[in-house]
Write a protein that holds these residues in place. Structure first.
Motif, short mmCIF file in Angstrom:
data_model
loop_
_atom_site.label_atom_id
_atom_site.label_comp_id
_atom_site.label_asym_id
_atom_site.label_seq_id
_atom_site.Cartn_x
_atom_site.Cartn_y
_atom_site.Cartn_z
N GLU A 96 -2.98 -3.27 -19.57
CA GLU A 96 -2.93 -2.22 -20.57
C GLU A 96 -3.83 -1.04 -20.17
O GLU A 96 -4.98 -1.24 -19.77
N GLU A 97 -3.27 0.16 -20.29
CA GLU A 97 -3.96 1.41 -19.93
C GLU A 97 -4.35 1.47 -18.45
O GLU A 97 -5.11 2.35 -18.04
N GLY A 98 -3.86 0.55 -17.65
CA GLY A 98 -4.12 0.58 -16.22
C GLY A 98 -3.21 1.57 -15.52
O GLY A 98 -2.12 1.90 -15.99
N VAL A 99 -3.68 2.08 -14.38
CA VAL A 99 -2.90 3.04 -13.59
C VAL A 99 -2.96 2.61 -12.13
O VAL A 99 -4.04 2.35 -11.58
N LEU A 100 -1.80 2.54 -11.50
CA LEU A 100 -1.71 2.20 -10.08
C LEU A 100 -0.89 3.24 -9.35
O LEU A 100 0.23 3.57 -9.77
N ARG A 101 -1.45 3.75 -8.26
CA ARG A 101 -0.68 4.58 -7.33
C ARG A 101 -0.57 3.78 -6.03
O ARG A 101 -1.56 3.61 -5.31
N TRP A 102 0.63 3.30 -5.76
CA TRP A 102 0.90 2.45 -4.58
C TRP A 102 1.62 3.32 -3.57
O TRP A 102 2.81 3.55 -3.67
N LEU A 103 0.88 3.78 -2.55
CA LEU A 103 1.40 4.80 -1.63
C LEU A 103 1.19 4.37 -0.18
O LEU A 103 0.40 4.98 0.56
N PRO A 104 1.89 3.34 0.27
CA PRO A 104 1.76 2.93 1.67
C PRO A 104 2.43 3.93 2.61
O PRO A 104 3.14 4.83 2.18
N GLU A 105 2.19 3.75 3.89
CA GLU A 105 2.91 4.53 4.90
C GLU A 105 4.30 3.93 5.13
O GLU A 105 4.66 2.92 4.53
N GLN A 106 5.04 4.55 6.02
CA GLN A 106 6.44 4.14 6.24
C GLN A 106 6.55 2.72 6.82
O GLN A 106 5.65 2.25 7.53
N LEU A 107 7.66 2.09 6.52
CA LEU A 107 8.05 0.83 7.14
C LEU A 107 9.11 1.15 8.18
O LEU A 107 10.18 1.69 7.85
N VAL A 108 8.85 0.85 9.44
CA VAL A 108 9.75 1.15 10.54
C VAL A 108 10.46 -0.14 10.97
O VAL A 108 9.81 -1.11 11.37
N SER A 109 11.78 -0.13 10.89
CA SER A 109 12.58 -1.29 11.28
C SER A 109 12.96 -1.14 12.75
O SER A 109 13.91 -0.44 13.11
N VAL A 110 12.22 -1.81 13.61
CA VAL A 110 12.41 -1.71 15.06
C VAL A 110 13.67 -2.47 15.49
O VAL A 110 14.00 -3.52 14.93
N HIS A 111 14.36 -1.94 16.46
CA HIS A 111 15.58 -2.57 16.97
C HIS A 111 15.31 -4.02 17.37
O HIS A 111 14.35 -4.34 18.06
N GLY A 112 16.17 -4.93 16.90
CA GLY A 112 16.04 -6.34 17.20
C GLY A 112 15.24 -7.12 16.17
O GLY A 112 15.20 -8.36 16.22
N SER A 113 14.60 -6.42 15.24
CA SER A 113 13.81 -7.11 14.22
C SER A 113 14.69 -7.47 13.03
O SER A 113 15.78 -6.93 12.84
N GLU A 114 14.17 -8.39 12.19
CA GLU A 114 14.84 -8.74 10.94
C GLU A 114 13.75 -9.02 9.91
O GLU A 114 12.95 -9.94 10.08
N LEU A 115 13.73 -8.20 8.86
CA LEU A 115 12.69 -8.31 7.85
C LEU A 115 13.31 -8.31 6.46
O LEU A 115 14.20 -7.51 6.16
#
Length: 247
Positions: A96-115
């Motif tokens: 209650e009355e809490g505030v969150l700013r969740w601002l991570p950097e980009q997620l890069v999906s590299v060729h051959g990966s699976e996430l």
């Protein structure tokens, strides 16, 4: 060998961080406060997530607390020795009355990966949230890996948003067609939840050529954008952030 790691954050209304525990590749640092927000920066301590890894971040914003979480660098989803997909779970609660700013950097999906990435948020009725997600599909000049992301948000115990996106060779056909990405390789979302929107709802409108603001019942607004590259995407989302949640 696959990695298992969970980092944990808890923020109090007095600006304290009674819980700040990194784990494995997820190092957490208390950094210089930004305005009235306690600030935590996620610092990648090693290459991850790799195939088969299971990573998680848990964040609790207690009643009246104001927390900003950002990151020192982009996250790269990389192929690994395991044929199993990597998993990255983010679990958030805001009191209650809490505030969150969740601002991570980009997620890069590299060729051959699976996430497979899952973000789950539980908000109290008077909580406020700014949450940004950015997906970059492949490094420069390479095809995308397989990336599945799901964002589930509940407010005061009720569903607010449940959205799943899938990209890359393991996704259903048409993900890069004109009805979805239109050939772009950067996409992102900005979710703003604010009780003030119940009094003054956000209007649906475009932002430039490739982004749109959509009001949600809740009260909330979702910005969805596509772009040819990461810098353009960030510019679109920053413009929306300045308009919808300037502080």
């Amino acid at each position: 060998m696959s990695l298992r790691a969970t980092a944990r954050i808890a923020a109090d209304a007095d600006g304290g961080l009674p819980l700040l525990v990194g784990d494995g590749p997820l190092a957490l640092r208390r950094t210089r406060a930004q305005g009235s927000y306690t600030r935590v920066t996620v610092v990648g301590a090693m290459s991850a997530p790799l195939g088969g890894d299971r990573l998680a971040i848990e964040a609790e914003v207690r009643d009246g607390a104001r927390l900003l979480v950002d990151a020192a660098a982009a996250t790269l989803a990389l192929p690994g020795r395991s044929t199993e997909p990597a998993a990255y779970d983010v679990r958030i609660s805001v009191g209650e009355e809490g505030v969150l700013r969740w601002l991570p950097e980009q997620l890069v999906s590299v060729h051959g990966s699976e996430l497979r990435m899952r973000t789950t948020v539980e908000l109290a009725a008077t909580a406020r949230l700014v949450l940004r997600e950015e997906q970059i599909l492949g490094r420069h000049g390479e095809p995308s890996g397989t990336l599945v992301t799901r964002l589930t948000v509940r407010r005061a115990g009720r569903p607010l948003l449940d959205q799943e996106l899938a990209f890359g060779p393991g996704a259903p056909g048409g993900w890069d067609g004109g009805a979805v990405l239109g050939g772009h390789r950067a996409t992102g979302q900005l979710l703003v939840v604010d009780p003030a929107f119940a009094v003054k709802p956000v209007d649906a409108r475009p932002i430039g050529e490739h982004a749109v603001v959509t009001p949600l019942a809740g009260p909330a607004a979702l910005v969805t954008a596509v772009a040819p590259e990461a810098l353009v995407l960030r510019g679109l989302l920053d413009a929306a952030l300045a308009d919808l949640a300037p502080c």
